[in-house]
Write a protein that holds these residues in place. Structure first.
Motif: not given
Ligand SMILES: Cc1ncc(COP(=O)(O)O)c(C=O)c1O
Length: 385
Positions: A34, A36, A329, A351, A356, A359
């Motif tokens: 992801n 993240t 993102n 996130s 979500e 950001e």
């Protein structure tokens, strides 16, 4: 046999460990996929637009020398407190600092902690019982969520800064109720409608708790103090690791609540108290703050310079935290890297730290940022977005 374990047990534990590692690895892999995944990065050189050192106290030589002189005169401040506050760790320094803090904030009592996270954990895990309800702003800090898990209380959320929604929830409640808000929100840089929420709390007989982690030191001693709401706010949390440039936090409340926390709050009771240096640096920090009001003026001038560059933001015009929403993102990551290549240190928040789709780039302004740095930063942002 080796390490006291039979071959059977060694095989057994290896199997268990292996299974557990797979689960951890999968969770990390998921984050990697992801994009993240969090990693620790050593602080870099660059123009600081990401720290919470709003007034530059943490880098202030005068403040550092003041603390140095204090420890040279009394080196015992530097070493351990030797025990819990309830056993051997309750020193004259911590008591004197708490009495001072309570007085300046016009609360009956103050209770000190080594961090804001600890203070929130201590407060919110102990106050609401399992049959009580806490109504929190949906954007409240993680420490309060974690504390609520410890207390097993019923947790309800109201829409961010929405008094009508809060009231609609309050109307339906029975039993003991608490409301938890921040005064200046750490991720959005917007400000709570504190007088209206205090009025609702009073009308519905709910205990209001206000986290002033980011407001303290920027807006004097915080909004509760500025608006003289001490009598309507059951407890206020102020932290010292941000504008004061030190570390730690205080819960400001009445004598009864303090006495209750000292008796029933596990995060307060079952830990060694901090060394006296921490409490002393907070005490000195208040004095240094009062003698250096010009730094607050400089901070607000810098916030104004940033705002005059017309960057789109949901943040308050006087907030040192200015959020720039970039819900893509990849774009956010590229902007952060471009800023870094230009020598600007800003924090991108992905996130799950924020929801979500929300950001953002989080810009923190400081008293020490130079005009050309602020203009340079906003130019890179404008060119990019
Ligand atoms: C709103 C809020 N409350 C509490 C804390 C925790 O304070 P500390 O960093 O002193 O643990 C933070 C820290 O980021 C915060 O933003």
């Amino acid at each position: 046999m080796s390490n006291g374990l039979s071959l059977f047990h060694r095989k057994f534990f290896r199997k268990i460990m292996f299974k557990d590692f797979l689960q951890f690895e999968a969770a990390l892999e998921n984050r990697k996929q992801n994009r993240t995944l969090r990693t620790l990065e050593t602080r870099k050189d660059g123009v600081d637009f990401y720290s919470n050192d709003y007034l530059g106290f943490a880098r202030n030589n005068e403040f550092q020398n003041l603390l140095l002189k204090t420890v040279q005169e009394n080196p015992r401040l530097l070493t351990g407190s030797t025990g819990s506050r309830l056993i051997s760790g309750n020193t004259e320094t911590v008591t004197k600092t708490e009495n001072f803090i309570a007085k300046v904030h016009q609360y009956e009592s103050a209770l000190l902690f080594p961090s804001g996270y600890n203070a929130n954990l201590a407060l919110f895990s102990a106050l609401p019982g399992r049959h009580d309800t806490i109504i929190i702003d949906e954007k409240i800090h993680r420490s309060i969520h974690d504390a609520c898990k410890m207390s097993n209380c019923r947790k309800l959320k109201f829409k961010h800064n929405d008094c009508d929604h809060l009231e609609s929830i309050l109307k339906r409640q029975k039993g003991k109720i608490y409301i938890a808000i921040e005064s200046l929100y750490s991720m959005d840089g917007d400000i709570a409608p504190l007088p209206e929420i205090a009025e609702l709390a009073e009308r519905y007989n709910a205990g209001l708790i206000v986290d002033e982690a980011h407001a303290f030191g920027v807006f004097r001693y915080g909004f509760v103090d500025q608006l003289e709401l001490q009598r309507k706010v059951l407890a206020t949390v102020v932290t010292y690791g941000k504008a004061l440039g030190t570390h730690g936090a205080a819960i400001l409340t009445n004598n009864l609540m303090k006495h209750y926390l000292v008796n029933f709050s596990s995060p307060f009771i079952y830990t060694t108290s901090s060394h006296d240096f921490l409490w002393m640096s907070i005490f000195k920090g208040y004095h240094f703050f009062n003698e250096n009001r010009k730094l607050s003026t400089q901070l607000f001038e810098n916030i104004k310079i940033f705002r005059n560059q017309n960057i789109k933001t949901p943040s308050h015009e006087n907030s040192p935290i200015q959020a720039i929403m970039i819900p893509d993102n990849e774009q956010l990551r590229r902007l952060k890297n471009t800023l870094s290549d230009n020598g600007f240190l800003a924090y991108a928040i992905f996130s799950p730290t924020v929801k979500e789709g929300t950001e953002r780039l989080r810009i923190c302004l400081h008293s020490f940022n130079k005009t050309e740095e602020i203009i340079g930063l906003t130019k890179v942002i404008k060119d990019f977005t």
